[in-house]
Scaffold this motif. Structure first.
Motif, PDB file in Angstrom:
ATOM      1  N   LEU A  48       0.829  -1.202   0.000  1.00  0.00           N
ATOM      2  CA  LEU A  48       0.000   0.000   0.000  1.00  0.00           C
ATOM      3  C   LEU A  48       0.867   1.258   0.000  1.00  0.00           C
ATOM      4  CD1 LEU A  48      -2.779  -0.981   2.577  1.00  0.00           C
ATOM      5  CD2 LEU A  48      -3.032  -0.774   0.092  1.00  0.00           C
ATOM      6  N   GLU A  49       2.101   1.143   0.471  1.00  0.00           N
ATOM      7  CA  GLU A  49       2.985   2.299   0.541  1.00  0.00           C
ATOM      8  C   GLU A  49       3.420   2.778  -0.837  1.00  0.00           C
ATOM      9  OE1 GLU A  49       6.181   1.658   3.268  1.00  0.00           O
ATOM     10  OE2 GLU A  49       4.856   1.042   4.903  1.00  0.00           O
ATOM     11  N   LEU A  50       3.173   1.961  -1.856  1.00  0.00           N
ATOM     12  CA  LEU A  50       3.463   2.409  -3.217  1.00  0.00           C
ATOM     13  C   LEU A  50       2.436   3.434  -3.690  1.00  0.00           C
ATOM     14  CD1 LEU A  50       4.447  -1.032  -4.784  1.00  0.00           C
ATOM     15  CD2 LEU A  50       5.971   0.872  -4.216  1.00  0.00           C
ATOM     16  N   ASN A  51       1.338   3.577  -2.933  1.00  0.00           N
ATOM     17  CA  ASN A  51       0.321   4.613  -3.205  1.00  0.00           C
ATOM     18  C   ASN A  51      -0.173   4.603  -4.642  1.00  0.00           C
ATOM     19  OD1 ASN A  51       0.547   5.566  -0.560  1.00  0.00           O
ATOM     20  ND2 ASN A  51       2.229   6.912  -1.102  1.00  0.00           N
ATOM     21  N   GLY A  52      -0.406   3.431  -5.156  1.00  0.00           N
ATOM     22  CA  GLY A  52      -0.963   3.350  -6.510  1.00  0.00           C
ATOM     23  C   GLY A  52       0.059   3.320  -7.603  1.00  0.00           C
ATOM     24  N   GLY A  53       1.331   3.565  -7.277  1.00  0.00           N
ATOM     25  CA  GLY A  53       2.355   3.527  -8.307  1.00  0.00           C
ATOM     26  C   GLY A  53       2.437   2.166  -8.958  1.00  0.00           C
ATOM     27  N   GLY A  54       2.418   2.129 -10.281  1.00  0.00           N
ATOM     28  CA  GLY A  54       2.524   0.869 -10.994  1.00  0.00           C
ATOM     29  C   GLY A  54       1.248   0.049 -11.032  1.00  0.00           C
ATOM     30  N   GLY A  55       0.133   0.591 -10.567  1.00  0.00           N
ATOM     31  CA  GLY A  55      -1.135  -0.130 -10.627  1.00  0.00           C
ATOM     32  C   GLY A  55      -1.295  -1.212  -9.581  1.00  0.00           C
ATOM     33  N   MET A  56      -0.480  -1.182  -8.523  1.00  0.00           N
ATOM     34  CA  MET A  56      -0.530  -2.213  -7.496  1.00  0.00           C
ATOM     35  C   MET A  56      -1.676  -2.004  -6.506  1.00  0.00           C
ATOM     36  SD  MET A  56       1.191  -4.993  -6.678  1.00  0.00           S
ATOM     37  CE  MET A  56       2.829  -4.790  -7.383  1.00  0.00           C
ATOM     38  N   GLN A  57      -2.126  -0.769  -6.367  1.00  0.00           N
ATOM     39  CA  GLN A  57      -3.098  -0.411  -5.336  1.00  0.00           C
ATOM     40  C   GLN A  57      -4.396  -1.206  -5.443  1.00  0.00           C
ATOM     41  OE1 GLN A  57      -1.983   1.984  -3.284  1.00  0.00           O
ATOM     42  NE2 GLN A  57      -3.730   2.587  -2.028  1.00  0.00           N
ATOM     43  N   VAL A  58      -4.930  -1.309  -6.633  1.00  0.00           N
ATOM     44  CA  VAL A  58      -6.213  -1.993  -6.818  1.00  0.00           C
ATOM     45  C   VAL A  58      -6.110  -3.452  -6.408  1.00  0.00           C
ATOM     46  CG1 VAL A  58      -7.934  -2.719  -8.516  1.00  0.00           C
ATOM     47  CG2 VAL A  58      -6.946  -0.433  -8.657  1.00  0.00           C
ATOM     48  N   PHE A  59      -5.020  -4.105  -6.813  1.00  0.00           N
ATOM     49  CA  PHE A  59      -4.810  -5.508  -6.468  1.00  0.00           C
ATOM     50  C   PHE A  59      -4.744  -5.695  -4.952  1.00  0.00           C
ATOM     51  CE2 PHE A  59      -1.437  -8.637  -5.355  1.00  0.00           C
ATOM     52  CZ  PHE A  59      -2.149  -9.797  -5.646  1.00  0.00           C
ATOM     53  N   VAL A  60      -3.960  -4.880  -4.286  1.00  0.00           N
ATOM     54  CA  VAL A  60      -3.772  -5.031  -2.846  1.00  0.00           C
ATOM     55  C   VAL A  60      -5.057  -4.718  -2.085  1.00  0.00           C
ATOM     56  CG1 VAL A  60      -2.475  -4.237  -0.839  1.00  0.00           C
ATOM     57  CG2 VAL A  60      -1.323  -4.514  -3.031  1.00  0.00           C
ATOM     58  N   GLU A  61      -5.724  -3.642  -2.462  1.00  0.00           N
ATOM     59  CA  GLU A  61      -6.964  -3.271  -1.765  1.00  0.00           C
ATOM     60  C   GLU A  61      -8.051  -4.319  -1.955  1.00  0.00           C
ATOM     61  OE1 GLU A  61      -7.935   0.607  -3.205  1.00  0.00           O
ATOM     62  OE2 GLU A  61      -6.578   1.618  -1.803  1.00  0.00           O
ATOM     63  N   GLY A  62      -7.978  -5.070  -3.043  1.00  0.00           N
ATOM     64  CA  GLY A  62      -8.945  -6.137  -3.260  1.00  0.00           C
ATOM     65  C   GLY A  62      -8.635  -7.383  -2.450  1.00  0.00           C
ATOM     66  N   GLU A  63      -7.355  -7.638  -2.198  1.00  0.00           N
ATOM     67  CA  GLU A  63      -6.948  -8.863  -1.513  1.00  0.00           C
ATOM     68  C   GLU A  63      -6.909  -8.735   0.007  1.00  0.00           C
ATOM     69  OE1 GLU A  63      -6.564 -11.843  -2.732  1.00  0.00           O
ATOM     70  OE2 GLU A  63      -7.053 -11.114  -4.745  1.00  0.00           O
ATOM     71  N   LEU A  64      -6.560  -7.572   0.526  1.00  0.00           N
ATOM     72  CA  LEU A  64      -6.406  -7.441   1.977  1.00  0.00           C
ATOM     73  C   LEU A  64      -7.684  -7.773   2.765  1.00  0.00           C
ATOM     74  CD1 LEU A  64      -4.055  -4.363   2.501  1.00  0.00           C
ATOM     75  CD2 LEU A  64      -3.582  -6.768   2.970  1.00  0.00           C
ATOM     76  N   PRO A  65      -8.876  -7.324   2.337  1.00  0.00           N
ATOM     77  CA  PRO A  65     -10.082  -7.702   3.082  1.00  0.00           C
ATOM     78  C   PRO A  65     -10.297  -9.215   3.093  1.00  0.00           C
ATOM     79  CG  PRO A  65     -10.525  -5.834   1.666  1.00  0.00           C
ATOM     80  CD  PRO A  65      -9.178  -6.350   1.274  1.00  0.00           C
ATOM     81  N   ARG A  66      -9.987  -9.876   1.998  1.00  0.00           N
ATOM     82  CA  ARG A  66     -10.130 -11.337   1.938  1.00  0.00           C
ATOM     83  C   ARG A  66      -9.202 -12.004   2.947  1.00  0.00           C
ATOM     84  NH1 ARG A  66      -7.160 -15.347   0.000  1.00  0.00           N
ATOM     85  NH2 ARG A  66      -5.675 -13.939  -1.013  1.00  0.00           N
TER      86      ARG A  66
END
Length: 327
Positions: free
Chosen positions: A272-290
């Motif tokens: 999450l510290e990448l703050n959306g850089g490289g398109g990682m944010q969506v993936f992480v925000e989708g997986e963490l609740p699971r």
């Protein structure tokens, strides 16, 4: 003066310049390091002010990366980007010379209104070749690699590979995988690709670690493949790190790694510290609740400690874009 002598003089001047390049103070050095980290995280806009501090102090690497950040943000070679590339090139930076050699149609040259002393793209290309070759002739494997792109001659890539430059090994492996080269025996191509990825991985190049791990997995050696994934994650490479962190929360992961939701949550949270850089944010925000759905509040606190421990003992997570600016 002949063109050859003129270029030789420029090369010697560039090498001489390195001797008096300004040394950075603590604050300038810290700004440079932070700026490069931000750039490698695909945060080029945020990187600019930090890189500028060191660039204005005369640091050629900061000057090059500042040029890269500006060009990346604007999506074309601006006058400001060219200014910083030129500053780096005048200190012997052949990466900057490479960028300047492709700056386009040389509009000012065509219009006849270039500032005095401005070099054309062709002149920068020639100087880049001479500068890199002078170093390559002394055994500099990185210079050999860049010389491949400055000359479009495969011999320099092969020389860089023979000299053990990890990035060149990875690059040639990817070229062979795409069909480049001729092999008498069909199986020799795949063997050579594996050899090159292995050599590059052992040399410390993270993308090769990921490739080599994949080959090992397909060969049935998942444990050894996983060892390389872990090693790659420890370099701070975000793509490999995400695979490493995610695998602990996937019961059917391709590495056969036992599930550890606590560890997965702690490590995935760092992305999450990448703050959306490289398109990682969506993936992480989708997986963490699971992942969190499998944890108690106490376990989440434990996971946060795991993340904090990793962060304090490993390099910052980054995407590490190609230094030659292939974007």
């Amino acid at each position: 003066m002949s063109r050859h002598l003129w270029v030789t003089a420029l090369v010697l001047a560039s090498v001489h310049t390195l001797a008096w390049a300004a040394e950075l103070g603590p604050e300038q050095s810290e700004a440079k390091s932070h700026g490069i980290v931000l750039y490698n995280q695909h945060k080029a806009i945020s990187a600019e002010p930090y890189l500028k501090i060191a660039a204005e102090a005369g640091d050629r690497e900061a000057q090059y990366y500042l040029g890269e950040a500006i060009r990346f943000n604007k999506r074309y070679m601006t006058e400001e980007a060219e200014k910083w590339y030129t500053a780096a090139a005048n200190q012997g930076d052949y990466y900057a010379m490479y960028q300047l050699s492709g700056k386009g149609s040389d509009l000012c040259n065509a219009m006849g209104n270039c500032p005095a002393g401005t070099k054309t793209a062709g002149e920068w290309l020639l100087q880049g070749r001479e500068t890199a070759k002078a170093l390559a002739d002394k055994g500099d494997a990185e210079a050999m690699y860049v010389l491949h792109f400055l000359t479009n001659k495969d011999e320099w890539l092969e020389k860089s590979v023979a000299a053990g430059y990890p990035k060149a090994q990875w690059y040639l492996a990817t070229m062979y995988r795409e069909g480049k080269g001729f092999f008498i025996f069909p199986g020799r191509r795949s063997d050579r690709i594996k050899e090159l990825f292995k050599g590059s991985a052992e040399g410390g190049y993270p993308p090769a670690m990921l490739e080599y791990a994949g080959i090992l997995r397909l060969e049935g050696n998942r444990d050894e493949g996983w060892r390389w994934i872990k090693k790659g994650a420890e370099t701070g490479n975000a793509a490999i790190f995400s695979d490493y962190a995610y695998s602990y929360s996937d019961a059917e992961n391709r590495w056969g790694t036992p599930v550890d939701y606590v560890k997965s949550y702690g490590l995935m949270s760092l992305l999450l510290e990448l703050n959306g850089g490289g398109g990682m944010q969506v993936f992480v925000e989708g997986e963490l609740p699971r992942i969190a759905s499998h944890l108690t509040s106490e376990e989440i606190d434990e996971a946060k400690k795991i993340g904090a421990d990793w962060k304090s003992t490993h390099p910052p997570l980054s995407f590490f874009p190609d230094k030659l600016g292939f974007w």
